[in-house]
Design a protein around this motif. Structure first.
Motif, PDB file in Angstrom:
ATOM      1  N   LYS A  92       0.837  -1.207   0.000  1.00  0.00           N
ATOM      2  CA  LYS A  92       0.000   0.000   0.000  1.00  0.00           C
ATOM      3  C   LYS A  92       0.870   1.254   0.000  1.00  0.00           C
ATOM      4  O   LYS A  92       0.609   2.212  -0.735  1.00  0.00           O
ATOM      5  N   LYS A  93       1.902   1.247   0.824  1.00  0.00           N
ATOM      6  CA  LYS A  93       2.799   2.407   0.892  1.00  0.00           C
ATOM      7  C   LYS A  93       3.545   2.582  -0.427  1.00  0.00           C
ATOM      8  O   LYS A  93       3.752   3.709  -0.889  1.00  0.00           O
ATOM      9  N   LEU A  94       3.924   1.479  -1.045  1.00  0.00           N
ATOM     10  CA  LEU A  94       4.588   1.530  -2.351  1.00  0.00           C
ATOM     11  C   LEU A  94       3.678   2.176  -3.380  1.00  0.00           C
ATOM     12  O   LEU A  94       4.083   3.084  -4.122  1.00  0.00           O
ATOM     13  N   MET A  95       2.418   1.720  -3.457  1.00  0.00           N
ATOM     14  CA  MET A  95       1.484   2.270  -4.438  1.00  0.00           C
ATOM     15  C   MET A  95       1.186   3.742  -4.161  1.00  0.00           C
ATOM     16  O   MET A  95       1.099   4.541  -5.091  1.00  0.00           O
ATOM     17  N   GLN A  96       1.033   4.122  -2.907  1.00  0.00           N
ATOM     18  CA  GLN A  96       0.799   5.532  -2.582  1.00  0.00           C
ATOM     19  C   GLN A  96       1.959   6.382  -3.087  1.00  0.00           C
ATOM     20  O   GLN A  96       1.752   7.433  -3.704  1.00  0.00           O
ATOM     21  N   CYS A  97       3.165   5.929  -2.847  1.00  0.00           N
ATOM     22  CA  CYS A  97       4.360   6.642  -3.296  1.00  0.00           C
ATOM     23  C   CYS A  97       4.391   6.715  -4.820  1.00  0.00           C
ATOM     24  O   CYS A  97       4.646   7.782  -5.398  1.00  0.00           O
ATOM     25  N   ALA A  98       4.123   5.594  -5.492  1.00  0.00           N
ATOM     26  CA  ALA A  98       4.172   5.547  -6.950  1.00  0.00           C
ATOM     27  C   ALA A  98       3.101   6.432  -7.584  1.00  0.00           C
ATOM     28  O   ALA A  98       3.370   7.126  -8.577  1.00  0.00           O
ATOM     29  N   ILE A  99       1.910   6.426  -7.030  1.00  0.00           N
ATOM     30  CA  ILE A  99       0.833   7.275  -7.563  1.00  0.00           C
ATOM     31  C   ILE A  99       1.208   8.747  -7.406  1.00  0.00           C
ATOM     32  O   ILE A  99       1.084   9.538  -8.352  1.00  0.00           O
ATOM     33  N   GLU A 100       1.676   9.132  -6.226  1.00  0.00           N
ATOM     34  CA  GLU A 100       2.080  10.524  -5.997  1.00  0.00           C
ATOM     35  C   GLU A 100       3.173  10.942  -6.975  1.00  0.00           C
ATOM     36  O   GLU A 100       3.127  12.032  -7.547  1.00  0.00           O
ATOM     37  N   GLU A 101       4.158  10.076  -7.179  1.00  0.00           N
ATOM     38  CA  GLU A 101       5.270  10.399  -8.080  1.00  0.00           C
ATOM     39  C   GLU A 101       4.794  10.480  -9.530  1.00  0.00           C
ATOM     40  O   GLU A 101       5.212  11.364 -10.277  1.00  0.00           O
ATOM     41  N   THR A 102       3.906   9.583  -9.932  1.00  0.00           N
ATOM     42  CA  THR A 102       3.392   9.593 -11.302  1.00  0.00           C
ATOM     43  C   THR A 102       2.609  10.876 -11.569  1.00  0.00           C
ATOM     44  O   THR A 102       2.773  11.507 -12.623  1.00  0.00           O
ATOM     45  N   ILE A 103       1.789  11.284 -10.626  1.00  0.00           N
ATOM     46  CA  ILE A 103       1.020  12.519 -10.783  1.00  0.00           C
ATOM     47  C   ILE A 103       1.965  13.723 -10.807  1.00  0.00           C
ATOM     48  O   ILE A 103       1.805  14.649 -11.617  1.00  0.00           O
ATOM     49  N   LYS A 104       2.983  13.706  -9.952  1.00  0.00           N
ATOM     50  CA  LYS A 104       3.959  14.789  -9.930  1.00  0.00           C
ATOM     51  C   LYS A 104       4.695  14.895 -11.275  1.00  0.00           C
ATOM     52  O   LYS A 104       4.893  15.985 -11.810  1.00  0.00           O
ATOM     53  N   LEU A 105       5.064  13.750 -11.839  1.00  0.00           N
ATOM     54  CA  LEU A 105       5.808  13.736 -13.099  1.00  0.00           C
ATOM     55  C   LEU A 105       4.952  14.089 -14.307  1.00  0.00           C
ATOM     56  O   LEU A 105       5.412  14.786 -15.214  1.00  0.00           O
ATOM     57  N   TYR A 106       3.717  13.571 -14.341  1.00  0.00           N
ATOM     58  CA  TYR A 106       2.923  13.653 -15.571  1.00  0.00           C
ATOM     59  C   TYR A 106       1.598  14.398 -15.434  1.00  0.00           C
ATOM     60  O   TYR A 106       1.019  14.773 -16.447  1.00  0.00           O
ATOM     61  N   ASN A 107       1.098  14.558 -14.214  1.00  0.00           N
ATOM     62  CA  ASN A 107      -0.186  15.239 -13.976  1.00  0.00           C
ATOM     63  C   ASN A 107      -1.278  14.726 -14.922  1.00  0.00           C
ATOM     64  O   ASN A 107      -1.994  15.498 -15.546  1.00  0.00           O
ATOM     65  N   LYS A 108      -1.353  13.413 -15.040  1.00  0.00           N
ATOM     66  CA  LYS A 108      -2.331  12.768 -15.922  1.00  0.00           C
ATOM     67  C   LYS A 108      -2.924  11.564 -15.213  1.00  0.00           C
ATOM     68  O   LYS A 108      -2.332  11.033 -14.272  1.00  0.00           O
ATOM     69  N   SER A 109      -4.067  11.109 -15.723  1.00  0.00           N
ATOM     70  CA  SER A 109      -4.639   9.858 -15.234  1.00  0.00           C
ATOM     71  C   SER A 109      -3.655   8.726 -15.506  1.00  0.00           C
ATOM     72  O   SER A 109      -2.814   8.820 -16.413  1.00  0.00           O
ATOM     73  N   ILE A 110      -3.755   7.658 -14.727  1.00  0.00           N
ATOM     74  CA  ILE A 110      -2.809   6.547 -14.775  1.00  0.00           C
ATOM     75  C   ILE A 110      -3.549   5.279 -15.171  1.00  0.00           C
ATOM     76  O   ILE A 110      -4.621   4.987 -14.618  1.00  0.00           O
ATOM     77  N   LYS A 111      -2.976   4.502 -16.076  1.00  0.00           N
ATOM     78  CA  LYS A 111      -3.572   3.231 -16.481  1.00  0.00           C
ATOM     79  C   LYS A 111      -2.629   2.095 -16.108  1.00  0.00           C
ATOM     80  O   LYS A 111      -1.414   2.214 -16.258  1.00  0.00           O
ATOM     81  N   ILE A 112      -3.217   1.010 -15.610  1.00  0.00           N
ATOM     82  CA  ILE A 112      -2.424  -0.162 -15.243  1.00  0.00           C
ATOM     83  C   ILE A 112      -3.052  -1.425 -15.817  1.00  0.00           C
ATOM     84  O   ILE A 112      -4.238  -1.446 -16.134  1.00  0.00           O
ATOM     85  N   SER A 113      -2.251  -2.446 -15.921  1.00  0.00           N
ATOM     86  CA  SER A 113      -2.720  -3.789 -16.235  1.00  0.00           C
ATOM     87  C   SER A 113      -2.570  -4.587 -14.946  1.00  0.00           C
ATOM     88  O   SER A 113      -1.454  -4.947 -14.562  1.00  0.00           O
ATOM     89  N   ALA A 114      -3.682  -4.817 -14.266  1.00  0.00           N
ATOM     90  CA  ALA A 114      -3.656  -5.419 -12.933  1.00  0.00           C
ATOM     91  C   ALA A 114      -4.039  -6.890 -12.987  1.00  0.00           C
ATOM     92  O   ALA A 114      -4.952  -7.267 -13.725  1.00  0.00           O
ATOM     93  N   GLN A 115      -3.353  -7.692 -12.198  1.00  0.00           N
ATOM     94  CA  GLN A 115      -3.802  -9.067 -12.063  1.00  0.00           C
ATOM     95  C   GLN A 115      -5.223  -9.014 -11.504  1.00  0.00           C
ATOM     96  O   GLN A 115      -5.509  -8.277 -10.558  1.00  0.00           O
ATOM     97  N   ALA A 116      -6.114  -9.785 -12.122  1.00  0.00           N
ATOM     98  CA  ALA A 116      -7.543  -9.694 -11.811  1.00  0.00           C
ATOM     99  C   ALA A 116      -7.844  -9.879 -10.325  1.00  0.00           C
ATOM    100  O   ALA A 116      -8.705  -9.193  -9.768  1.00  0.00           O
ATOM    101  N   HIS A 117      -7.115 -10.758  -9.656  1.00  0.00           N
ATOM    102  CA  HIS A 117      -7.406 -11.007  -8.239  1.00  0.00           C
ATOM    103  C   HIS A 117      -6.993  -9.842  -7.336  1.00  0.00           C
ATOM    104  O   HIS A 117      -7.316  -9.831  -6.148  1.00  0.00           O
ATOM    105  N   LEU A 118      -6.301  -8.850  -7.895  1.00  0.00           N
ATOM    106  CA  LEU A 118      -5.867  -7.694  -7.104  1.00  0.00           C
ATOM    107  C   LEU A 118      -6.709  -6.431  -7.364  1.00  0.00           C
ATOM    108  O   LEU A 118      -6.338  -5.345  -6.940  1.00  0.00           O
ATOM    109  N   GLN A 119      -7.855  -6.601  -8.027  1.00  0.00           N
ATOM    110  CA  GLN A 119      -8.692  -5.436  -8.345  1.00  0.00           C
ATOM    111  C   GLN A 119      -9.077  -4.641  -7.099  1.00  0.00           C
ATOM    112  O   GLN A 119      -9.019  -3.411  -7.105  1.00  0.00           O
TER     113      GLN A 119
END
Length: 148
Positions: A92-119
């Motif tokens: 959870k902490k990893l994803m929070q950090c990654a989302i914050e950094e992605t928004i900081k870098l690109y200021n855009k919506s983010i798309k992922i390919s997620a393993q279905a069981h992790l929805q």
């Protein structure tokens, strides 16, 4: 104490690169029993988010710029935590950090390919499923988008 380092490919030391590839192989190839080509040439252009606990790499993901995985979105991929630290909310902490950094870098919506069981895990950050299930490396996945 858990701390994160964020680096471009060229900033990674040989030791850290070895450790992150070893962690990805441990989980994605061996634990998930999935033979696939992990090194896909996206690492060169990605930003690497690494979580360290007592100087040991325990969590990792990469931020892939728009136009590489998806034409219209930056992406977060290769999200992994070491089996040794699961259940400690490090993912959870990893994803929070990654989302914050992605928004900081690109200021855009983010798309992922997620393993279905992790929805549900990804939905907890605001990602919404935008596709039917599909197979990626013989594992069910769904496309998900976090709108900003």
């Amino acid at each position: 104490m858990l701390h994160f380092k964020i680096k471009s490919f060229d900033e990674l030391s040989a030791k850290v690169l070895y450790e992150l590839l070893q962690l990805r192989e441990e989980v994605f190839v061996i634990e998930q029993n999935c033979i696939y080509q992990d090194m896909d040439n996206k690492d060169y252009k990605s930003v690497h988010v690494m979580g360290f606990l007592n100087n040991n790499l325990v969590a990792y993901c990469r931020i892939v710029p728009q136009g590489i995985s998806y034409i219209d979105y930056p992406s977060i991929g290769r999200v992994v935590t070491s089996p040794a630290v699961r259940g400690q909310e490090i993912g959870k902490k990893l994803m929070q950090c990654a989302i914050e950094e992605t928004i900081k870098l690109y200021n855009k919506s983010i798309k992922i390919s997620a393993q279905a069981h992790l929805q549900k895990f990804y939905q907890s950050f605001g990602f919404q499923t935008v596709s039917e299930e599909y197979l990626e490396d013989d594992i069910p996945h769904v496309a998900m988008v976090l709108s900003i």
